[in-house]
Design a protein around this motif. Sequence first.
Motif, PDB file in Angstrom:
ATOM      1  N   TYR A 285       0.998  -0.797  -0.250  1.00  0.00           N
ATOM      2  CA  TYR A 285      -0.475   0.314  -0.411  1.00  0.00           C
ATOM      3  C   TYR A 285       0.753   0.989   0.226  1.00  0.00           C
ATOM      4  O   TYR A 285       2.385   1.138  -0.139  1.00  0.00           O
ATOM      5  CB  TYR A 285      -1.088   0.219   1.095  1.00  0.00           C
ATOM      6  CG  TYR A 285      -0.222   0.050   2.350  1.00  0.00           C
ATOM      7  CD1 TYR A 285      -0.008  -1.506   3.370  1.00  0.00           C
ATOM      8  CD2 TYR A 285       0.389   0.802   3.272  1.00  0.00           C
ATOM      9  CE1 TYR A 285       0.486  -1.271   4.358  1.00  0.00           C
ATOM     10  CE2 TYR A 285       0.790   0.489   4.442  1.00  0.00           C
ATOM     11  CZ  TYR A 285       1.002  -0.708   5.121  1.00  0.00           C
ATOM     12  OH  TYR A 285       1.715  -0.854   6.506  1.00  0.00           O
TER      13      TYR A 285
ATOM     14  N   GLY B 185     -11.985  -4.053   4.926  1.00  0.00           N
ATOM     15  CA  GLY B 185     -10.985  -4.945   5.395  1.00  0.00           C
ATOM     16  C   GLY B 185      -9.380  -3.960   6.648  1.00  0.00           C
ATOM     17  O   GLY B 185      -8.754  -4.870   6.330  1.00  0.00           O
ATOM     18  N   VAL B 186     -10.679  -3.411   7.005  1.00  0.00           N
ATOM     19  CA  VAL B 186      -9.495  -2.777   8.833  1.00  0.00           C
ATOM     20  C   VAL B 186     -10.699  -2.644   9.373  1.00  0.00           C
ATOM     21  O   VAL B 186     -11.930  -3.502   9.749  1.00  0.00           O
ATOM     22  CB  VAL B 186      -9.699  -1.483   8.018  1.00  0.00           C
ATOM     23  CG1 VAL B 186      -7.899  -1.052   7.033  1.00  0.00           C
ATOM     24  CG2 VAL B 186     -10.513  -0.543   7.923  1.00  0.00           C
ATOM     25  N   THR B 187      -9.878  -2.309  11.350  1.00  0.00           N
ATOM     26  CA  THR B 187     -10.353  -2.492  12.375  1.00  0.00           C
ATOM     27  C   THR B 187     -11.436  -1.366  12.200  1.00  0.00           C
ATOM     28  O   THR B 187     -11.246   0.105  11.669  1.00  0.00           O
ATOM     29  CB  THR B 187      -9.901  -2.578  12.914  1.00  0.00           C
ATOM     30  OG1 THR B 187      -8.829  -1.223  13.306  1.00  0.00           O
ATOM     31  CG2 THR B 187      -8.851  -3.974  13.361  1.00  0.00           C
TER      32      THR B 187
ATOM     33  N   THR C 113      -9.918   2.082  13.187  1.00  0.00           N
ATOM     34  CA  THR C 113      -8.830   1.816  12.181  1.00  0.00           C
ATOM     35  C   THR C 113     -10.078   3.748  11.321  1.00  0.00           C
ATOM     36  O   THR C 113      -9.152   4.798  10.859  1.00  0.00           O
ATOM     37  CB  THR C 113      -8.154   0.798  11.012  1.00  0.00           C
ATOM     38  OG1 THR C 113      -7.201   0.802  12.031  1.00  0.00           O
ATOM     39  CG2 THR C 113      -7.492   1.656  10.051  1.00  0.00           C
TER      40      THR C 113
ATOM     41  N   TYR D  89      -5.769   9.349  11.384  1.00  0.00           N
ATOM     42  CA  TYR D  89      -4.710   8.593  10.664  1.00  0.00           C
ATOM     43  C   TYR D  89      -5.110   8.570   9.269  1.00  0.00           C
ATOM     44  O   TYR D  89      -5.732   8.923   8.544  1.00  0.00           O
ATOM     45  CB  TYR D  89      -5.268   7.750  11.180  1.00  0.00           C
ATOM     46  CG  TYR D  89      -4.253   5.965  10.620  1.00  0.00           C
ATOM     47  CD1 TYR D  89      -2.858   6.253  10.063  1.00  0.00           C
ATOM     48  CD2 TYR D  89      -5.166   5.153   9.186  1.00  0.00           C
ATOM     49  CE1 TYR D  89      -2.449   4.685   9.045  1.00  0.00           C
ATOM     50  CE2 TYR D  89      -5.122   4.342   8.793  1.00  0.00           C
ATOM     51  CZ  TYR D  89      -3.020   3.871   8.443  1.00  0.00           C
ATOM     52  OH  TYR D  89      -2.939   3.242   8.101  1.00  0.00           O
TER      53      TYR D  89
ATOM     54  N   SER E  39      -4.075   4.388   3.549  1.00  0.00           N
ATOM     55  CA  SER E  39      -3.002   3.913   2.073  1.00  0.00           C
ATOM     56  C   SER E  39      -4.372   4.584   1.207  1.00  0.00           C
ATOM     57  O   SER E  39      -5.675   5.088   1.281  1.00  0.00           O
ATOM     58  CB  SER E  39      -2.742   2.316   2.158  1.00  0.00           C
ATOM     59  OG  SER E  39      -3.819   2.019   1.959  1.00  0.00           O
TER      60      SER E  39
ATOM     61  N   VAL F 224      -7.225   1.440   0.794  1.00  0.00           N
ATOM     62  CA  VAL F 224      -8.004   1.337   1.806  1.00  0.00           C
ATOM     63  C   VAL F 224      -9.068   2.377   0.969  1.00  0.00           C
ATOM     64  O   VAL F 224     -10.562   2.117   1.595  1.00  0.00           O
ATOM     65  CB  VAL F 224      -8.049   2.727   3.056  1.00  0.00           C
ATOM     66  CG1 VAL F 224      -8.500   2.456   4.357  1.00  0.00           C
ATOM     67  CG2 VAL F 224      -6.947   0.408   3.486  1.00  0.00           C
TER      68      VAL F 224
ATOM     69  N   LYS G 132      -7.888  -9.815  11.274  1.00  0.00           N
ATOM     70  CA  LYS G 132      -6.113  -9.720  10.797  1.00  0.00           C
ATOM     71  C   LYS G 132      -5.961  -8.046  11.137  1.00  0.00           C
ATOM     72  O   LYS G 132      -6.411  -7.312  11.417  1.00  0.00           O
ATOM     73  CB  LYS G 132      -5.978  -9.889   9.426  1.00  0.00           C
ATOM     74  CG  LYS G 132      -5.970 -11.310   8.903  1.00  0.00           C
ATOM     75  CD  LYS G 132      -5.684 -11.572   7.196  1.00  0.00           C
ATOM     76  CE  LYS G 132      -5.649 -13.151   7.246  1.00  0.00           C
ATOM     77  NZ  LYS G 132      -4.786 -13.492   5.971  1.00  0.00           N
TER      78      LYS G 132
ATOM     79  N   ASP H  46      -4.441  -4.561  10.819  1.00  0.00           N
ATOM     80  CA  ASP H  46      -4.574  -3.603  10.012  1.00  0.00           C
ATOM     81  C   ASP H  46      -3.445  -3.241   9.160  1.00  0.00           C
ATOM     82  O   ASP H  46      -2.462  -2.858   9.670  1.00  0.00           O
ATOM     83  CB  ASP H  46      -5.851  -3.228   9.371  1.00  0.00           C
ATOM     84  CG  ASP H  46      -6.051  -2.454  10.395  1.00  0.00           C
ATOM     85  OD1 ASP H  46      -5.243  -1.748  11.195  1.00  0.00           O
ATOM     86  OD2 ASP H  46      -7.149  -1.563  10.704  1.00  0.00           O
ATOM     87  N   GLU H  47      -3.681  -2.188   8.332  1.00  0.00           N
ATOM     88  CA  GLU H  47      -1.951  -1.288   7.755  1.00  0.00           C
ATOM     89  C   GLU H  47      -2.092  -0.043   8.710  1.00  0.00           C
ATOM     90  O   GLU H  47      -0.870  -0.180   8.998  1.00  0.00           O
ATOM     91  CB  GLU H  47      -2.863  -0.804   6.818  1.00  0.00           C
ATOM     92  CG  GLU H  47      -3.678   0.314   6.409  1.00  0.00           C
ATOM     93  CD  GLU H  47      -3.949   1.734   4.999  1.00  0.00           C
ATOM     94  OE1 GLU H  47      -3.795   0.733   3.851  1.00  0.00           O
ATOM     95  OE2 GLU H  47      -4.847   2.743   5.794  1.00  0.00           O
ATOM     96  N   ARG H  48      -3.121  -0.202   9.738  1.00  0.00           N
ATOM     97  CA  ARG H  48      -2.535   1.287  10.522  1.00  0.00           C
ATOM     98  C   ARG H  48      -2.413   0.344  11.749  1.00  0.00           C
ATOM     99  O   ARG H  48      -0.464   0.324  12.910  1.00  0.00           O
ATOM    100  CB  ARG H  48      -4.034   1.719  11.094  1.00  0.00           C
ATOM    101  CG  ARG H  48      -3.367   2.914  12.170  1.00  0.00           C
ATOM    102  CD  ARG H  48      -4.729   3.109  12.546  1.00  0.00           C
ATOM    103  NE  ARG H  48      -5.878   2.297  13.378  1.00  0.00           N
ATOM    104  CZ  ARG H  48      -5.941   1.841  15.293  1.00  0.00           C
ATOM    105  NH1 ARG H  48      -5.048   3.772  15.869  1.00  0.00           N
ATOM    106  NH2 ARG H  48      -6.805   1.360  15.344  1.00  0.00           N
ATOM    107  N   GLU H  49      -3.002  -1.116  12.686  1.00  0.00           N
ATOM    108  CA  GLU H  49      -1.671  -1.370  13.184  1.00  0.00           C
ATOM    109  C   GLU H  49      -0.572  -1.956  12.571  1.00  0.00           C
ATOM    110  O   GLU H  49       0.316  -2.036  13.492  1.00  0.00           O
ATOM    111  CB  GLU H  49      -2.511  -2.823  13.939  1.00  0.00           C
ATOM    112  CG  GLU H  49      -4.265  -2.264  14.372  1.00  0.00           C
ATOM    113  CD  GLU H  49      -5.004  -3.673  14.423  1.00  0.00           C
ATOM    114  OE1 GLU H  49      -5.882  -3.944  15.184  1.00  0.00           O
ATOM    115  OE2 GLU H  49      -5.231  -4.267  13.529  1.00  0.00           O
ATOM    116  N   LYS H  50      -0.633  -2.297  11.735  1.00  0.00           N
ATOM    117  CA  LYS H  50       0.767  -2.586  11.411  1.00  0.00           C
ATOM    118  C   LYS H  50       1.960  -1.448  10.932  1.00  0.00           C
ATOM    119  O   LYS H  50       3.129  -1.654  11.845  1.00  0.00           O
ATOM    120  CB  LYS H  50       0.694  -2.993   9.300  1.00  0.00           C
ATOM    121  CG  LYS H  50       0.577  -4.365   9.200  1.00  0.00           C
ATOM    122  CD  LYS H  50       0.079  -4.951   7.411  1.00  0.00           C
ATOM    123  CE  LYS H  50      -0.272  -6.119   7.542  1.00  0.00           C
ATOM    124  NZ  LYS H  50      -0.299  -6.504   6.483  1.00  0.00           N
ATOM    125  N   GLY H  51       2.258  -0.235  11.048  1.00  0.00           N
ATOM    126  CA  GLY H  51       2.768   0.486  10.806  1.00  0.00           C
ATOM    127  C   GLY H  51       2.486   1.131  12.563  1.00  0.00           C
ATOM    128  O   GLY H  51       3.810   1.355  13.194  1.00  0.00           O
TER     129      GLY H  51
END
Lengths: 86, 140
Positions: free
Chosen positions: A6, A45-47, A50, A59, A62, A65, B73, B75-80
């Motif tokens: 991303y 596909g995010v929490t 987020t 925040y 990407s 997203v 799973k 996600d991108e924020r948590e990975k960051g």
Amino acid sequence: MWGRSYIIIAVATDPMAQTPFTNDIRTLRFLAGEMTQGDLGDKVGVTRQTIAAIEQGKYSPSLEVAFRIAHVFGKPLEEVFQWQRD
Amino acid sequence: MSFREKIHWIALVGLLSAFGWYFLNYPWEIANSPKGMYIAVWMLLPVTIIFLVPMVAGAAFFAIRSPKDADLKEDEREKGIHLRGTHLAYYPLAIGVQLNIFVLINGFNYGYAVTILIATLVIAELIRVGSQLYYYRRGY
């Protein structure tokens, strides 16, 4: 399906700064049958956390997203996110 | 609060409890002897139990309470957040290893060396978990 790569579309230099763009996600959720943050998160596909962070401008999502969010509402990207700072 | 954030809070409490007990109870007067090293190694057994039991119990409790959150799973924020925390933890790790080399060169070894290595790991973990919790609270 969701892809691992991303691109960060905006990175704030000041850690406490807000993103340099606003968004209408909250309004769009309301208009989409009062969709919850969790429902939107599931579709994208995010929490839920987020989605909340994106809505509050904490925040920068990407590009992938951001497009997924716009796609859920059937809107072009610029109708969901509006650049504010130049 | 997300499932991962809850697990991070448990890890922080577990780290502070387990290694707080270790450093408060370690027999520093015999640290620079072979016995000091064996005691340090043996003390890691209760430390592991103090740390792991609440981690496993907490993870099981929250997973049963909200299985959907537990299955999500990263996600991108948590990975960051994950990457930032791990990056910050590198610095105390590097400093601790250098300190340990310095201590060994200067004639301290056995329990001191083991304890400094443990302290290095603990400080690095506290910075990793603590900074990740900060980022979770801040949003990113």
